[in-house]
Design an enzyme around this catalytic site. Structure first.
Site: not given
Ligand code: PLP
Length: 355
Positions: A36, A131
């Site tokens: 992302k 969250r």
């Molecule tokens: C962005 C995201 C991740 C990845 O997190 P990083 O800190 O970039 O490794 C994992 N799980 C969810 C639900 C996310 O939104």
């Protein structure tokens, strides 16, 4: 060559991916490569795949669609708990969906049946970060009940996300809580479940051998793509931080006072600026701004540069401590924080160059 631009080192990302894949493989953990940050960049996705990461995760369906249109093979995990309005597409394009609402799960169930699509869901549990997720005290009963109501879709497991709202760190304690819930559900539902509990900040538990047995999926983006851990506040020592480098061009070189002249209101972003009087200073203005980066997340290679401030299109830095003689037209290089990199990848004004 237009500026500003991101120099993306596919080789450094590849090496990071190999390292993390090996670490996860050794503990029987499935590593999901999270794209992302890159706006679903197909070149980066290809590199992750080449390093042996088979599943890619993204928070935005548009990014997943873009990857599919660029012939990147799945499976794909949809990371952001989906909107009801996007469920039809989510079922079509994704293979695994993180879900926290019963209503959403039941609609996914109907749509998946309609398309006869083998969709798996992972039910998110909130163990304290506040969250997404079903509150952990209610999760076992709620998930068991939901399981009874689903006719078509398979619950693959449970998941949690940490370090994103509350900044809560993964610990043996909150990870063990996930294992307890998994054990309860496995017995109650009479089926095996996975536990998807890691993102970048959870790598620390893995490194220190403190991860409880049974956590078997990590969804990782930042560590792969930047080699950093924003929540844990560290550069990950065994990964490269030269994956993504920002280059911006100097458009003004000046010598001005360090404190503005006149009555002070708020800056263009509504912030109240603060100034320390250091007398007259040598400064540069870079042709990049808040639209393209988060100026507090710029980490200059030249340690003599002190980034002061940015408005939408201009970034101002104090270069008085630098031993380098800057000129208009010079290019200045930075590493980026997660937040800054996110904006730079998203900004159409920042060129992306691969090396
Ligand atoms: C962005 C995201 C991740 C990845 O997190 P990083 O800190 O970039 O490794 C994992 N799980 C969810 C639900 C996310 O939104």
């Amino acid at each position: 060559m237009p500026y500003p631009r991101l120099i993306i080192s596919l080789n450094d990302i590849y090496q990071n991916a190999l390292t993390l894949k090996k670490m996860c493989d050794e503990k029987g953990i499935e590593l999901v490569g999270v794209t992302k940050l890159t706006l679903g960049d197909p070149k980066i996705a290809t590199i992750l795949k080449e390093a042996g990461i088979s599943k890619l995760g993204d928070s935005r369906l548009k990014n997943i669609k873009k990857l599919i249109e660029n012939n990147i093979p799945g499976p794909f995990q949809l990371l952001r708990i989906p909107m009801i309005s996007e469920l039809e597409e989510a079922v079509i394009y994704a293979d695994e969906i993180l879900v926290s609402e019963e209503k959403t799960a039941l609609i996914i169930d109907e749509i998946a049946q309609k398309y006869d699509k083998n969709i798996q869901i992972i039910l998110m549990i909130d163990v304290g970060d506040l969250r997404e997720g079903i509150w952990y005290e209610e999760a076992p009963q709620k998930i068991a009940k939901l399981f009874e109501k689903l006719k078509f879709v398979d619950i693959r497991g449970i998941g949690t996300n940490l370090g994103c709202f509350g900044g809560v760190l993964p610990t043996e304690k909150n990870m063990n809580l996930m294992i307890e819930i998994k054990n309860y559900l496995e017995e109650k539902l009479n089926k095996k479940l996975i536990v998807s509990a890691g993102n970048t900040v959870a790598l620390k538990l893995l490194e220190e051998g403190k991860l409880p047995e049974g956590i078997n999926q990590y969804r990782v983006g930042e560590a792969l793509l930047l080699g950093t851990d924003a929540t844990g506040h560290r550069e990950i020592p065994y990964l490269s931080q030269d994956t993504v480098i920002l280059e911006a061009e100097v458009v003004e070189l000046d010598y001005k006072p360090s404190v503005p002249v006149g009555k002070i209101g708020r800056d263009s972003m509504g912030r109240i600026p603060k100034f320390e009087d250091k007398g007259w200073r040598n400064r540069i203005i870079l042709a990049i701004g808040e639209q393209d980066i988060d100026s507090s997340g710029l980490k200059p290679f030249d340690l003599g540069i002190n980034v002061l401030h940015a408005s939408s299109d201009h970034t101002i830095a104090d270069i008085s401590e630098s031993s380098f003689e800057y000129n208009v037209g010079d290019i200045v290089k930075f590493r980026l924080s997660y937040g800054s990199a996110l904006r730079a990848f998203t900004s159409p004004f920042v060129e992306k160059v691969y090396k």
